[in-house]
Design a protein around this motif. Sequence first.
Motif, mmCIF file in Angstrom:
data_model
loop_
_atom_site.group_PDB
_atom_site.id
_atom_site.type_symbol
_atom_site.label_atom_id
_atom_site.label_comp_id
_atom_site.label_asym_id
_atom_site.label_seq_id
_atom_site.Cartn_x
_atom_site.Cartn_y
_atom_site.Cartn_z
ATOM 1 N N GLY A 238 0.794 -1.283 0.170
ATOM 2 C CA GLY A 238 0.010 0.054 -0.032
ATOM 3 C C GLY A 238 0.926 1.234 0.124
ATOM 4 N N ALA A 239 2.258 1.117 0.533
ATOM 5 C CA ALA A 239 2.723 2.509 0.383
ATOM 6 C C ALA A 239 3.285 2.722 -0.956
ATOM 7 N N GLY A 240 3.212 1.897 -1.832
ATOM 8 C CA GLY A 240 3.782 2.253 -3.201
ATOM 9 C C GLY A 240 2.493 3.029 -3.983
ATOM 10 N N SER A 241 1.431 3.144 -3.484
ATOM 11 C CA SER A 241 0.253 3.549 -4.267
ATOM 12 C C SER A 241 0.476 5.020 -4.638
ATOM 13 N N SER A 242 1.063 5.994 -3.905
ATOM 14 C CA SER A 242 1.366 7.285 -4.221
ATOM 15 C C SER A 242 2.333 7.634 -5.435
ATOM 16 N N LEU A 243 3.165 6.284 -5.745
ATOM 17 C CA LEU A 243 4.252 6.499 -6.835
ATOM 18 C C LEU A 243 3.779 6.283 -7.876
ATOM 19 N N ALA A 244 4.131 7.107 -8.735
ATOM 20 C CA ALA A 244 3.872 6.771 -10.434
ATOM 21 C C ALA A 244 4.996 7.635 -11.160
ATOM 22 N N ALA A 245 5.116 6.702 -12.218
ATOM 23 C CA ALA A 245 6.024 7.230 -13.370
ATOM 24 C C ALA A 245 5.672 8.165 -14.140
ATOM 25 N N SER A 246 6.437 9.183 -14.687
ATOM 26 C CA SER A 246 6.078 10.605 -15.434
ATOM 27 C C SER A 246 5.735 10.030 -16.842
ATOM 28 N N ASN A 247 5.500 10.815 -17.501
ATOM 29 C CA ASN A 247 5.292 10.567 -19.085
ATOM 30 C C ASN A 247 6.493 10.123 -19.939
ATOM 31 N N ASN A 248 7.787 10.485 -19.363
ATOM 32 C CA ASN A 248 8.877 10.297 -20.107
ATOM 33 C C ASN A 248 9.458 8.770 -19.342
ATOM 34 N N GLY A 249 8.837 8.534 -18.489
ATOM 35 C CA GLY A 249 9.255 7.248 -17.664
ATOM 36 C C GLY A 249 10.157 7.313 -16.376
#
Length: 304
Positions: A238-249
Amino acid sequence: MMHTKSESDVTSLDPSSPSRSPKQLVYYVQSPSRDSHDGDKSSMQPNTPMESPSHPSVGRHSRNSSASRFSGIFRSSSGRKGGQKRNDKGWPECNVISEEGTYDEFDEKGFSRRFQIALALLSFVVLFTVFCLIIWGAGRPFKAEVTVKSLAVNNIYLGEGSDNTGVPTKMLTVNGSLRISVYNPATFFGIHVSSTPISLVYSEITVATGQLKKYYQPRKSNRIALVNIEGTKVPLYGAGSSLAASNNGAVQVPLTLQFNIHSRGNVVGKLVRTKHRVQISCPVVIDSSITKPMKFKNDSCFYN
């Protein structure tokens, strides 16, 4: 013509005559003792085999002469020590040298010697302990100075996956190297340096770890240690739910660098040691688009 022999003629006969009286066969030979100075010439005359007395007389002669010699010895010794006392059996009494002092005096001397030895040992122990405390106090302020120099991230990847139980979650992979500077300010002893596991933590989840190899560092020296930090496909749940990659990866992950550095100095062998621990905490944000090492300033980390 027959003449009647007078008494004088009978005694004047030759001793070798067969008709001599038996009394004339007995001879008394006396050897001169050491006390006599004028020997009897008649007793020193040689005797013929016929005139010599029998063997028992020789035995008596030897006993008499030995008795005469022994008597002469005792007389001479008694003559030198005429005033010497004798006991009931006739033996001369000796002066017995009596020992001075009593056994109590020896016991007191032995106790005093043991007390002195025990006191000397106790004094040595006390002095050596004081010396060790002084050395320990003198070496106490010299603790290792640790500085985190830089962190180079070679690879960081955020992706989807599942753990060992099949639960789907985001996973993070980190691979990098950490440079640490360790300075030993001690002037008269070296230190042994080690560390706890060096961890990169994301929201109380350790995503990468490394270990500083134990080594010895001489006095008044500085050393740069390089530690590899690695974590592969660590589930974030659940701690990784706020992490997301940007458009350029690219991905940015806020992490905290945590570890402890231990230093031990043998001041007087293994008898006197100094131990120090430095707790280090450095917040850092890793950007996958930056390939250069991230340098830490003096106020970037907390040293405790």
